[in-house]
Scaffold this motif. Structure first.
Motif, PDB file in Angstrom:
ATOM      1  N   LEU A 199       0.836  -1.196   0.000  1.00 39.52           N
ATOM      2  CA  LEU A 199       0.000   0.000   0.000  1.00 39.52           C
ATOM      3  C   LEU A 199       0.866   1.239   0.000  1.00 39.52           C
ATOM      4  O   LEU A 199       1.928   1.278   0.618  1.00 39.52           O
ATOM      5  N   GLU A 200       0.414   2.251  -0.705  1.00 43.19           N
ATOM      6  CA  GLU A 200       1.080   3.548  -0.643  1.00 43.19           C
ATOM      7  C   GLU A 200       0.995   4.060   0.789  1.00 43.19           C
ATOM      8  O   GLU A 200       0.037   3.772   1.510  1.00 43.19           O
ATOM      9  N   THR A 201       1.971   4.844   1.191  1.00 40.75           N
ATOM     10  CA  THR A 201       2.011   5.357   2.566  1.00 40.75           C
ATOM     11  C   THR A 201       0.735   6.088   2.934  1.00 40.75           C
ATOM     12  O   THR A 201       0.237   5.958   4.054  1.00 40.75           O
ATOM     13  N   HIS A 202       0.164   6.830   1.990  1.00 45.59           N
ATOM     14  CA  HIS A 202      -1.045   7.607   2.313  1.00 45.59           C
ATOM     15  C   HIS A 202      -2.274   6.719   2.532  1.00 45.59           C
ATOM     16  O   HIS A 202      -3.277   7.192   3.046  1.00 45.59           O
ATOM     17  N   ASP A 203      -2.197   5.433   2.150  1.00 39.27           N
ATOM     18  CA  ASP A 203      -3.300   4.495   2.368  1.00 39.27           C
ATOM     19  C   ASP A 203      -3.182   3.747   3.692  1.00 39.27           C
ATOM     20  O   ASP A 203      -4.009   2.903   3.992  1.00 39.27           O
ATOM     21  N   ARG A 204      -2.133   4.055   4.432  1.00 40.44           N
ATOM     22  CA  ARG A 204      -1.906   3.359   5.697  1.00 40.44           C
ATOM     23  C   ARG A 204      -1.954   4.328   6.876  1.00 40.44           C
ATOM     24  O   ARG A 204      -1.699   5.519   6.727  1.00 40.44           O
TER      25      ARG A 204
ATOM     26  N   LYS B  41      -8.822   4.596   7.974  1.00 36.53           N
ATOM     27  CA  LYS B  41      -8.042   3.905   6.942  1.00 36.53           C
ATOM     28  C   LYS B  41      -8.005   2.400   7.230  1.00 36.53           C
ATOM     29  O   LYS B  41      -8.191   1.579   6.328  1.00 36.53           O
TER      30      LYS B  41
ATOM     31  N   SER C 276     -11.342   0.790   6.554  1.00 34.48           N
ATOM     32  CA  SER C 276     -11.654   0.660   5.126  1.00 34.48           C
ATOM     33  C   SER C 276     -11.013  -0.582   4.512  1.00 34.48           C
ATOM     34  O   SER C 276     -11.475  -1.077   3.488  1.00 34.48           O
ATOM     35  N   HIS C 277      -9.973  -1.079   5.125  1.00 37.94           N
ATOM     36  CA  HIS C 277      -9.326  -2.302   4.639  1.00 37.94           C
ATOM     37  C   HIS C 277      -9.905  -3.553   5.281  1.00 37.94           C
ATOM     38  O   HIS C 277      -9.761  -4.656   4.746  1.00 37.94           O
TER      39      HIS C 277
END
Length: 198
Positions: A3-8, A24, A27-28
């Protein structure tokens, strides 16, 4: 998949987490949880070819147990419980019922969870005495509301499911039942909260 950093989440300790971090994570959670049935099926496949000295391998035993329950008219929840009752064999040599019970607990009735958790002791009625153990250990549970249900599971489906000539249904037959059961928990407030937040 990375995952991109902004998605974590950005915290390094939970005590520093923020609402945004937890949204976040939530959402996963939904998509991950929705694949629980597939992960269970994949783990069952690890039992293939693992005989442990038995007449059939552990996967065939599981399939045979579930097939016997299905052909006896048991509902889908019961059949899936019968299918995965020994799923912990590859991870917990000394406590495999605990592993299966933990996996299935949020998705089934208290009775089916109890059967899963206690089937090892009840199954011992058929062989503990050959190993110098007390075959009547299950009597410690005499009087429990689910005693008879667990004894019946072992007698009718579990202890009799070691026949190499038995025509078991393939794992693919049970896949829709497994996927449906593991779609949504019946008992886990934590899972429901994360699912709702997603």
């Amino acid at each position: 998949m990375t995952l991109e950093t902004h998605d974590r989440a950005q915290f390094t300790a939970m005590e520093n987490g923020t609402q945004e971090d937890w949204m976040k994570i939530a959402s996963h959670f939904g998509p991950f949880a929705a694949n629980g049935g597939k992960r269970v099926l994949d783990h069952l496949k690890l039992l293939d070819g693992d005989y442990g000295g038995f007449p059939v391998d552990r996967l065939q035993h599981s399939l045979q147990t579930a097939t016997r329950a299905h052909r006896d008219g048991r509902d889908d929840d019961y059949v899936v419980m019968a299918l995965i009752h020994d799923i912990g064999d590859t991870l917990g040599a000394y406590n495999h019922p605990d592993i299966a019970a933990a996996i299935i607990k949020p998705f089934v009735s208290e009775e089916l969870h109890w059967i899963t958790a206690q089937h090892g002791i009840f199954q011992g009625y058929y062989f503990f005495h050959y190993l110098g153990m007390d075959r009547d250990l299950r009597e410690n549970f005499r009087g429990h509301p689910h005693f008879q249900a667990c004894a019946e599971f072992c007698e009718k489906y579990d202890q009799s499911a070691f026949d190499p000539a038995y025509d078991s249904a393939p794992l693919s037959f049970f896949e829709p039942m497994v996927m449906k059961l593991f779609e949504r928990p019946k008992q886990s407030l934590y899972a429901r909260a994360l699912d709702d937040a997603a």
